[in-house]
Design a protein around this motif. Structure first.
Motif, PDB file in Angstrom:
ATOM      1  N   ILE A  86       9.070  80.442  38.866  1.00 46.35           N
ATOM      2  CA  ILE A  86       9.032  81.876  39.234  1.00 46.35           C
ATOM      3  C   ILE A  86       7.612  82.427  39.029  1.00 46.35           C
ATOM      4  O   ILE A  86       7.107  83.196  39.855  1.00 46.35           O
ATOM      5  N   GLU A  87       6.950  81.964  37.951  1.00 50.83           N
ATOM      6  CA  GLU A  87       5.557  82.403  37.717  1.00 50.83           C
ATOM      7  C   GLU A  87       4.653  81.963  38.868  1.00 50.83           C
ATOM      8  O   GLU A  87       3.801  82.720  39.332  1.00 50.83           O
ATOM      9  N   ASP A 109      10.644  93.036  27.892  1.00 47.54           N
ATOM     10  CA  ASP A 109      12.099  92.811  27.958  1.00 47.54           C
ATOM     11  C   ASP A 109      12.855  94.138  27.869  1.00 47.54           C
ATOM     12  O   ASP A 109      13.806  94.374  28.617  1.00 47.54           O
ATOM     13  N   GLN A 138      21.073  86.552  34.220  1.00 47.97           N
ATOM     14  CA  GLN A 138      19.960  85.892  33.504  1.00 47.97           C
ATOM     15  C   GLN A 138      18.835  85.552  34.471  1.00 47.97           C
ATOM     16  O   GLN A 138      17.663  85.623  34.134  1.00 47.97           O
ATOM     17  N   THR A 187      11.476  79.429  34.778  1.00 43.15           N
ATOM     18  CA  THR A 187      10.412  80.416  34.565  1.00 43.15           C
ATOM     19  C   THR A 187       9.088  80.003  35.216  1.00 43.15           C
ATOM     20  O   THR A 187       8.442  80.791  35.904  1.00 43.15           O
ATOM     21  N   GLU A 188       8.724  78.722  34.992  1.00 41.49           N
ATOM     22  CA  GLU A 188       7.434  78.268  35.505  1.00 41.49           C
ATOM     23  C   GLU A 188       7.355  78.395  37.024  1.00 41.49           C
ATOM     24  O   GLU A 188       6.344  78.841  37.570  1.00 41.49           O
ATOM     25  N   ARG A 240      11.199  89.842  34.289  1.00 41.27           N
ATOM     26  CA  ARG A 240      10.310  89.696  33.123  1.00 41.27           C
ATOM     27  C   ARG A 240       9.011  89.003  33.503  1.00 41.27           C
ATOM     28  O   ARG A 240       7.995  89.172  32.837  1.00 41.27           O
ATOM     29  N   VAL A 241       9.060  88.197  34.551  1.00 39.59           N
ATOM     30  CA  VAL A 241       7.834  87.570  35.049  1.00 39.59           C
ATOM     31  C   VAL A 241       7.103  88.528  35.999  1.00 39.59           C
ATOM     32  O   VAL A 241       5.905  88.757  35.874  1.00 39.59           O
ATOM     33  N   VAL A 250      14.989  86.977  34.212  1.00 45.92           N
ATOM     34  CA  VAL A 250      13.788  86.132  34.184  1.00 45.92           C
ATOM     35  C   VAL A 250      12.838  86.568  35.302  1.00 45.92           C
ATOM     36  O   VAL A 250      11.625  86.707  35.092  1.00 45.92           O
ATOM     37  N   GLU A 251      13.378  86.812  36.487  1.00 40.06           N
ATOM     38  CA  GLU A 251      12.520  87.207  37.615  1.00 40.06           C
ATOM     39  C   GLU A 251      11.748  88.486  37.288  1.00 40.06           C
ATOM     40  O   GLU A 251      10.551  88.588  37.517  1.00 40.06           O
ATOM     41  N   ARG A 308      15.830  79.834  32.083  1.00 44.01           N
ATOM     42  CA  ARG A 308      14.507  79.733  31.429  1.00 44.01           C
ATOM     43  C   ARG A 308      13.717  78.567  32.004  1.00 44.01           C
ATOM     44  O   ARG A 308      12.503  78.632  32.135  1.00 44.01           O
TER      45      ARG A 308
END
Ligand code: HEM
Length: 399
Positions: free
Chosen positions: A121-122, A269, A349, A118-119, A356-357, A353-354, A115
């Motif tokens: 990856i965004e 998700d 995980q 996340t930033e 979901r972004v 995350v990848e 998590r």
């Protein structure tokens, strides 16, 4: 009556790029386990049912050791003996060797750690969408989006300079793409090993803030570090890249699902889990029985290799309602796309995350995204590929 599958399919049904090959769906119809005589004469088994695949994966009487497996049935290796996995390549090892390598990694791939990424990856995703927008349509979604995002992320996490990707990325494509001669496979493997040897030496000399540098501060040898790096690099981008690209293709072919996802990003998700199940790009793995085991009414003799079909397990009508339907609001979870048991995907995980972004970012940036060629012209990987997917995905949008 006992069902026998005599040859494994090398292609999917024309017009059904997302469904497992018809022969495997048919095998599941006959029952969850079929006999499968390997081309070298070995009397093996093919497991296509969800419950049986899951139970093999949870059973330590079934081994992942490379040297105990029969040759991949779709690749002709001639008479070469299968060697044990090199040090560090823990995907193809049993306990206790497997844990020696997996344990030091587990804490680095937790939900919390991922998590925190996340930033970043965004940011990487936005940069690639900007570049696509700037270049304008049409574009190949694989090279512009699906491949670079997970590649950059795993490189940064491991501490591999992304500028070096030319030295391993194409080689890894060669291992996993399923269309290569033995000589090319060996050449690709040797070149990757050479690159990883230099990388490990560089990290030992100048540790930086990344997973590989952290691992140099342990009792793992250089050879082991090379093996671990290879597994992480190989597993870390091709799987996610193919789920992103094939997943976009699947959404574009299912406009109602695509519209539902666009209308409600809270469905993201669930959509990611459903695409993982529906596509199951990591489609088959093997295990070998270490002793006689009763499985689905059959005796699997010690030394016998079983092929586990994760993609038919994930389409098992006894486990999933309307299994061949893509339904992003599906309630029956519990897919096996990341496997199960001690080898269950270490990077799941991160992959989540990848995706979901990346999926919602792509869909919101290009509301008119569409295929730029007829669907039947999209080039697919063959069934001989370890990881299924599209070779390229030409897309366009209104400007
Ligand atoms: C959509 C993306 C992915 C899919 C579908 C996928 C699928 C799988 C599957 C099915 C296995 C189990 C193999 C077996 O049963 O023998 C596995 C293992 C593994 N995966 Fe993934 N994977 C994905 C992404 C990733 C990523 C991003 C990483 C990055 C680190 C990763 C690292 C690994 C590793 C290291 C293993 C071996 C685990 C072990 O043997 O203990 N995977 N993956």
């Amino acid at each position: 009556m006992e069902h026998i599958v005599t040859t494994l399919p090398t292609a999917r049904q024309p017009g059904c790029p997302f469904d497992p090959p018809a022969e495997l769906i048919d095998a599941r119809r006959h029952g969850p386990i079929s006999r499968y005589p390997f081309p070298d004469g070995h009397q093996g088994w093919l497991v296509t049912g969800y419950d049986l695949v899951r139970s093999v994966l949870a059973d330590s009487r079934f081994s992942s050791r490379k040297e105990l497996m029969r040759h991949h049935p779709l690749i002709d290796y001639g008479d070469i003996e299968v060697p044990p996995a090199p040090p560090g390549e823990f995907l193809l090892m049993d306990e206790p060797q497997h844990s020696r390598y997996r344990k030091p990694l587990v804490g680095k791939f937790t939900v919390r750690r991922m998590r925190l990424l996340t930033e970043r990856i965004e940011q990487i995703t936005a940069e690639h969408l900007d570049a696509m927008e700037k270049a304008g349509p049409p574009t190949d979604l694989v090279t512009a989006f699906a491949k670079p995002i997970p590649s950059i992320v795993i490189c940064e996490l491991l501490g591999v300079p992304y500028e070096d990707r030319g030295r391993f990325q194409d080689q890894i494509d060669t291992f996993l793409g399923g269309e290569t001669s033995d000589e090319d496979l060996i050449a690709a493997y040797t070149a990757t090993q050479q690159y990883l040897a230099e990388l490990v030496a560089a990290k030992r000399a100048n540790p930086t803030d990344d997973v590989l540098s952290d691992l140099t501060d342990s009792d793992l040898t250089d050879e082991e570090l090379r093996g671990i790096s290879l597994i992480l690099l190989a597993a870390g981008f091709d799987t996610t890249a193919n789920t992103l690209a094939l997943g976009t293709f699947a959404l574009l072919r299912n406009p109602a699902q695509l519209a539902a996802l666009r209308a409600d990003p809270a469905l993201t998700d669930g959509a990611v889990e459903e695409l993982l199940r529906y596509l199951s790009v990591a489609k088959t793995f093997m295990r070998t029985a270490l002793e006689d085991v009763e499985l689905g009414g059959q005796t699997i003799k010690a030394g016998t290799t079983v092929i586990l079909s994760y993609n038919t397990a994930n389409r098992d009508p006894e486990r999933f309602t309307d299994p061949h339907v893509l339904d992003i609001q599906r309630q029956d979870g519990g897919h096996l796309a990341f496997g199960h048991g001690i080898h269950q995907c270490l990077g799941q995980q991160l992959a989540r995350v990848e995706m979901r972004v990346a999926f919602p970012a792509l869909l919101s940036r290009f509301p008119t995204l569409r295929l730029a060629v007829p669907a039947e012209e999209v080039a697919l990987r063959p069934e001989t590929a370890d990881i299924y997917g599209v070779k390229s995905l030409p897309v366009a949008w209104d400007v």
